[in-house]
Design a protein around this motif. Sequence first.
Motif, PDB file in Angstrom:
ATOM      1  N   PRO A  26      -4.315 -87.318 -44.877  1.00 30.64           N
ATOM      2  CA  PRO A  26      -4.375 -87.303 -43.413  1.00 30.64           C
ATOM      3  C   PRO A  26      -3.207 -88.024 -42.755  1.00 30.64           C
ATOM      4  O   PRO A  26      -2.753 -87.602 -41.680  1.00 30.64           O
ATOM      5  N   ALA A  27      -2.726 -89.123 -43.336  1.00 32.52           N
ATOM      6  CA  ALA A  27      -1.603 -89.838 -42.732  1.00 32.52           C
ATOM      7  C   ALA A  27      -0.342 -88.974 -42.747  1.00 32.52           C
ATOM      8  O   ALA A  27       0.444 -88.982 -41.791  1.00 32.52           O
ATOM      9  N   TYR A  28      -0.161 -88.221 -43.814  1.00 32.87           N
ATOM     10  CA  TYR A  28       0.996 -87.321 -43.919  1.00 32.87           C
ATOM     11  C   TYR A  28       0.896 -86.204 -42.880  1.00 32.87           C
ATOM     12  O   TYR A  28       1.863 -85.903 -42.172  1.00 32.87           O
ATOM     13  N   ASP A  29      -0.273 -85.590 -42.768  1.00 33.27           N
ATOM     14  CA  ASP A  29      -0.452 -84.514 -41.792  1.00 33.27           C
ATOM     15  C   ASP A  29      -0.224 -85.020 -40.368  1.00 33.27           C
ATOM     16  O   ASP A  29       0.422 -84.346 -39.550  1.00 33.27           O
ATOM     17  N   ALA A  30      -0.734 -86.213 -40.071  1.00 32.26           N
ATOM     18  CA  ALA A  30      -0.556 -86.774 -38.734  1.00 32.26           C
ATOM     19  C   ALA A  30       0.910 -87.095 -38.462  1.00 32.26           C
ATOM     20  O   ALA A  30       1.391 -86.938 -37.324  1.00 32.26           O
ATOM     21  N   LEU A  31       1.620 -87.536 -39.484  1.00 31.88           N
ATOM     22  CA  LEU A  31       3.050 -87.809 -39.321  1.00 31.88           C
ATOM     23  C   LEU A  31       3.801 -86.539 -38.957  1.00 31.88           C
ATOM     24  O   LEU A  31       4.627 -86.533 -38.032  1.00 31.88           O
ATOM     25  N   ALA A  64      12.852 -83.819 -43.661  1.00 32.00           N
ATOM     26  CA  ALA A  64      12.775 -84.747 -44.790  1.00 32.00           C
ATOM     27  C   ALA A  64      11.336 -84.944 -45.245  1.00 32.00           C
ATOM     28  O   ALA A  64      11.047 -84.938 -46.448  1.00 32.00           O
ATOM     29  N   ALA A  65      10.433 -85.105 -44.279  1.00 32.08           N
ATOM     30  CA  ALA A  65       9.028 -85.304 -44.626  1.00 32.08           C
ATOM     31  C   ALA A  65       8.433 -84.054 -45.253  1.00 32.08           C
ATOM     32  O   ALA A  65       7.656 -84.122 -46.219  1.00 32.08           O
ATOM     33  N   ALA A 114       3.522 -87.237 -56.519  1.00 33.66           N
ATOM     34  CA  ALA A 114       4.757 -86.614 -56.985  1.00 33.66           C
ATOM     35  C   ALA A 114       6.000 -87.263 -56.385  1.00 33.66           C
ATOM     36  O   ALA A 114       7.121 -86.882 -56.726  1.00 33.66           O
ATOM     37  N   TRP A 115       5.811 -88.226 -55.492  1.00 34.02           N
ATOM     38  CA  TRP A 115       6.954 -88.837 -54.827  1.00 34.02           C
ATOM     39  C   TRP A 115       7.664 -89.832 -55.734  1.00 34.02           C
ATOM     40  O   TRP A 115       7.031 -90.541 -56.529  1.00 34.02           O
ATOM     41  N   SER A 116       8.972 -89.932 -55.556  1.00 34.38           N
ATOM     42  CA  SER A 116       9.730 -91.033 -56.134  1.00 34.38           C
ATOM     43  C   SER A 116       9.481 -92.284 -55.304  1.00 34.38           C
ATOM     44  O   SER A 116       8.924 -92.211 -54.191  1.00 34.38           O
ATOM     45  N   THR A 117       9.909 -93.415 -55.829  1.00 38.97           N
ATOM     46  CA  THR A 117       9.773 -94.656 -55.061  1.00 38.97           C
ATOM     47  C   THR A 117      10.523 -94.541 -53.739  1.00 38.97           C
ATOM     48  O   THR A 117      10.033 -94.990 -52.696  1.00 38.97           O
ATOM     49  N   HIS A 118      11.689 -93.923 -53.762  1.00 40.52           N
ATOM     50  CA  HIS A 118      12.472 -93.758 -52.531  1.00 40.52           C
ATOM     51  C   HIS A 118      11.729 -92.885 -51.529  1.00 40.52           C
ATOM     52  O   HIS A 118      11.655 -93.219 -50.340  1.00 40.52           O
ATOM     53  N   GLN A 119      11.144 -91.779 -51.975  1.00 36.32           N
ATOM     54  CA  GLN A 119      10.406 -90.910 -51.059  1.00 36.32           C
ATOM     55  C   GLN A 119       9.184 -91.610 -50.486  1.00 36.32           C
ATOM     56  O   GLN A 119       8.887 -91.502 -49.298  1.00 36.32           O
ATOM     57  N   PHE A 157       8.630 -92.309 -46.533  1.00 36.84           N
ATOM     58  CA  PHE A 157       7.424 -91.870 -45.817  1.00 36.84           C
ATOM     59  C   PHE A 157       6.871 -93.006 -44.969  1.00 36.84           C
ATOM     60  O   PHE A 157       6.550 -92.824 -43.786  1.00 36.84           O
ATOM     61  N   ASN A 158       6.761 -94.188 -45.549  1.00 43.28           N
ATOM     62  CA  ASN A 158       6.212 -95.313 -44.806  1.00 43.28           C
ATOM     63  C   ASN A 158       7.100 -95.718 -43.637  1.00 43.28           C
ATOM     64  O   ASN A 158       6.615 -96.103 -42.575  1.00 43.28           O
ATOM     65  N   LYS A 159       8.409 -95.617 -43.826  1.00 45.55           N
ATOM     66  CA  LYS A 159       9.336 -95.896 -42.730  1.00 45.55           C
ATOM     67  C   LYS A 159       9.076 -94.941 -41.571  1.00 45.55           C
ATOM     68  O   LYS A 159       9.002 -95.366 -40.406  1.00 45.55           O
ATOM     69  N   LEU A 160       8.927 -93.668 -41.871  1.00 43.42           N
ATOM     70  CA  LEU A 160       8.688 -92.688 -40.819  1.00 43.42           C
ATOM     71  C   LEU A 160       7.360 -92.933 -40.113  1.00 43.42           C
ATOM     72  O   LEU A 160       7.269 -92.829 -38.887  1.00 43.42           O
ATOM     73  N   VAL A 161       6.333 -93.253 -40.877  1.00 40.88           N
ATOM     74  CA  VAL A 161       5.026 -93.505 -40.264  1.00 40.88           C
ATOM     75  C   VAL A 161       5.100 -94.647 -39.277  1.00 40.88           C
ATOM     76  O   VAL A 161       4.622 -94.573 -38.137  1.00 40.88           O
ATOM     77  N   VAL A 162       5.724 -95.736 -39.689  1.00 38.01           N
ATOM     78  CA  VAL A 162       5.768 -96.932 -38.835  1.00 38.01           C
ATOM     79  C   VAL A 162       6.640 -96.726 -37.611  1.00 38.01           C
ATOM     80  O   VAL A 162       6.264 -97.097 -36.496  1.00 38.01           O
TER      81      VAL A 162
END
Length: 368
Positions: free
Chosen positions: A195-200, A215-216, A225-230, A234-239
């Motif tokens: 849900p957090a991804y969809d809302a983003l 990018a998202a 399936a994400w790398s540490t960088h991805q 993702f968290n950067k974009l959410v915040v």
Amino acid sequence: MPYTVGGTTMLATVLTASAAVLTAPVAGLLGYRALKRHANAERMRITSPAGIDESGFVRIGGIDQWVSVRGESLDNPVVLEVHGGPGASNLPFVPRTRAWERHFTIVRWDIRGGGMTFAHGGPDGQGEMTLDRVYRDALEVTEYVRARLGVPKVLLVANSIGTVLGLRLARNHPELYSAYVGTDQNVLAGGRRHPAYDALLDRLRAAGKRKELAAATAMGPDATAWSTHQWSEFNKLVVTTDPLTFDTMKTVVVRSLWFSPLHTLRGLRTYLKGMTFAERLGPQAMAVDEWAEGTDFALPFFVFQGDSDVLTPPGPARRLFDAVSAPVKDFALIRGAGHFASFREPEQFLDLMLTRVRPVVTGELAAR
């Protein structure tokens, strides 16, 4: 939910993005910082003859790990905090949560890879950086606290990504914990639900941020399936796309760290380095499936979630709560809060702890 981003930490990103907040003190207002740190140090003082204020390194899991024990009366219930990040010690929030220590004896443990534990041992002294190792560390810390304070059980309070560890501890060891309290509660489902991804994606579309949306979208919704960088991006974009969360980062998280009497300027840099180092734990957590691990808890179970949390949305937390079987359980929303809810609204959180949790763990509820 973890709050690291990119190749560095989210805190570091906000420190950069909030240059106006922090460059003024660096340029000429370090005296103001000193005054605030002194005031916070005074606020933190525990003078009660029945109280406790001790901290230092304890040998846990083969390395020295920082453990702080604070409270105004040893007769109060003992809380063991499991912090988030990963690597984001809760020590900077002690002045904001000082009132909690009037009603609870609070044990704050800097998990390997972060905080004072990282500062002491450095990157080469952190040992095995896996969730399983940290889980075993938590059990050792629990046994240390029980022996040190002479209590049969401790009250487990976990926040953010610490709730992944907290749920596992509470589920597997009800004999050690009087209750579980999760805030900023993660509900991981092995990558099946997002849900957090969809809302983003919805926020990025609405804001017309095509580059960020691309990018998202390229990451895909499956965090396993994400790398540490991805994962960090993702968290950067959410915040940064949520005004409330970004404001909390600046006005609560960054200010708490900047004015912490426990952290020098060098300590601030080390704190951020620790978060960068510890972010390797975050992607490991994404494969956890709370539903598969089980919803039966043989201890009181509480979830107090920010009503506007976009990192760990209240909807999934409520669904997990509804599925949980526990001898006592309760759910509440913290008004006007997103992620970091207990630190943005410490009075609301304390009220919930006093009215809903403490009566259960002390037996006062049964006596009514």
